[in-house]
Design an enzyme around this catalytic site. Structure first.
Site, PDB file in Angstrom:
ATOM      1  N   SER A 116       1.888  -5.983  24.440  1.00 60.78           N
ATOM      2  CA  SER A 116       2.398  -6.956  25.401  1.00 60.78           C
ATOM      3  C   SER A 116       2.302  -6.473  26.844  1.00 60.78           C
ATOM      4  O   SER A 116       1.991  -7.257  27.747  1.00 60.78           O
ATOM      5  CB  SER A 116       3.861  -7.292  25.085  1.00 60.78           C
ATOM      6  OG  SER A 116       4.009  -7.643  23.741  1.00 60.78           O
ATOM      7  N   HIS A 165       7.337  -5.125  29.544  1.00 54.74           N
ATOM      8  CA  HIS A 165       6.586  -6.177  30.229  1.00 54.74           C
ATOM      9  C   HIS A 165       6.561  -5.933  31.740  1.00 54.74           C
ATOM     10  O   HIS A 165       5.531  -6.148  32.390  1.00 54.74           O
ATOM     11  CB  HIS A 165       7.206  -7.540  29.926  1.00 54.74           C
ATOM     12  CG  HIS A 165       7.136  -7.903  28.471  1.00 54.74           C
ATOM     13  ND1 HIS A 165       7.915  -8.897  27.908  1.00 54.74           N
ATOM     14  CD2 HIS A 165       6.371  -7.405  27.456  1.00 54.74           C
ATOM     15  CE1 HIS A 165       7.631  -9.000  26.623  1.00 54.74           C
ATOM     16  NE2 HIS A 165       6.705  -8.100  26.324  1.00 54.74           N
TER      17      HIS A 165
END
Length: 310
Positions: free
Chosen positions: A144, A195
């Site tokens: 991610s 992230h």
């Protein structure tokens, strides 16, 4: 912690179906190789998730730097793999056509390692500033962070336009920041810091020195000392595609859903497949909880389940 699997990995089957629909010959080589590595390591993981996830405690304090190499390419379950690789299929194809395979390969290799380093730095800062040692124990796994970095690059090379984030249209240049918050709200188990690390590494490329360094290195790897010209791949060979064609390709293998809608559908399908929150598997996640957090996570899972049922 071992990856727990169902008899049938529905997310993996959907991913393979979408790759088939796009056509292997239409996927640039570095993007295809990245997909293949992630799928292979999902089917045949090198180690358990707790042995590959990256954290301050395991990576920095215990000097297990092998985790930097392994953690981005291992996934918690088939839906985790599905969502990440569908996003990679879109972003990777678009960026590799724009930048060329040699430079894009350098970007993937560098980002996958630098994001782990950035993650450790951010978690160490949080632990010191908040005087909370638990941040040193939080362990992350998945692709991610690299995808958030690629989103920054995609917005840099294809400026303008808007993205639909939870029903709201926001300018693409702000989309990664809005999605950073939105995804954490939709799935509290995802790694906000992981992230964020991806976004910061992406900014180091677009605003910092990484672009010059990686471009120079790609030129060194090229036979003529210069990065090769960007190429377009389709079933008939090399050809250019318009942005409209790129969008049509994207819609074809995502069913017309944007990334947030794909994410919510994956969560919903994952929860339904597991029979709701009573199952102790995480529906999706980059973050692996440490011991002693199960009660808090159970509350979060129940909140997520209520959100899904509304």
């Amino acid at each position: 912690m071992q990856r727990r699997q169902r008899g049938i990995n529905v997310g993996l089957m959907l991913l393979l179906s979408q790759i088939y629909q796009v056509g292997v010959s239409n996927i640039p080589p570095v993007t295809l190789a990245t997909l293949a590595v992630n799928i292979y390591l999902f089917l045949s993981p090198m180690k358990s998730l707790m042995e590959v996830c990256i954290s301050v405690q395991e990576g920095y304090l215990n000097n297990d730097w092998q985790r930097l190499l392994l953690s981005p390419f291992h996934h918690a379950d088939d839906w985790h793999l599905y969502f990440n690789m569908v996003s990679m299929l879109w972003k990777g194809t678009r960026l590799e056509r724009r930048l060329g395979s040699v430079l894009f390969a350098c970007i993937i290799a560098a980002f996958s390692q630098l994001i782990g380093v950035m993650y450790i730095v951010l978690e160490m800062l949080l632990a010191e500033i908040l005087d909370e040692p638990i941040y040193k124990m939080q362990c992350a796994v998945g692709f991610s962070g690299v995808l958030f970095a690629l989103k920054v690059l995609n917005n840099h090379y294809y400026p303008g336009g808007t993205s639909n984030v939870m029903g709201f249209h926001v300018p693409n240049k702000y989309a990664c920041w809005i999605e950073l918050i939105a995804i954490h709200i939709v799935s509290p188990g995802s790694s906000f810091i992981g992230h964020l690390a991806g976004i910061l590494v992406g900014l180091l490329y677009t605003w910092g020195p990484l672009k010059k360094i990686l471009t120079a290195f790609a030129g060194f790897l090229s036979c003529d000392g210069h990065p090769p010209r960007p190429t377009e791949f389709n079933s008939s060979g090399y050809a250019r595609h318009s942005s409209d064609q790129n969008q049509q390709d994207y819609s074809r293998y995502t069913g017309g859903l944007n990334e947030e809608e794909q994410y919510e559908r994956a969560l919903r399908n994952s929860l339904n497949d597991r029979g709701g929150p009573q199952n102790d598997r995480r529906p999706y996640g980059f973050w692996i909880p440490t011991e002693g957090q199960s009660e808090q996570e159970e509350i979060r899972r129940r909140r997520l389940y209520r959100y899904d049922r509304q």
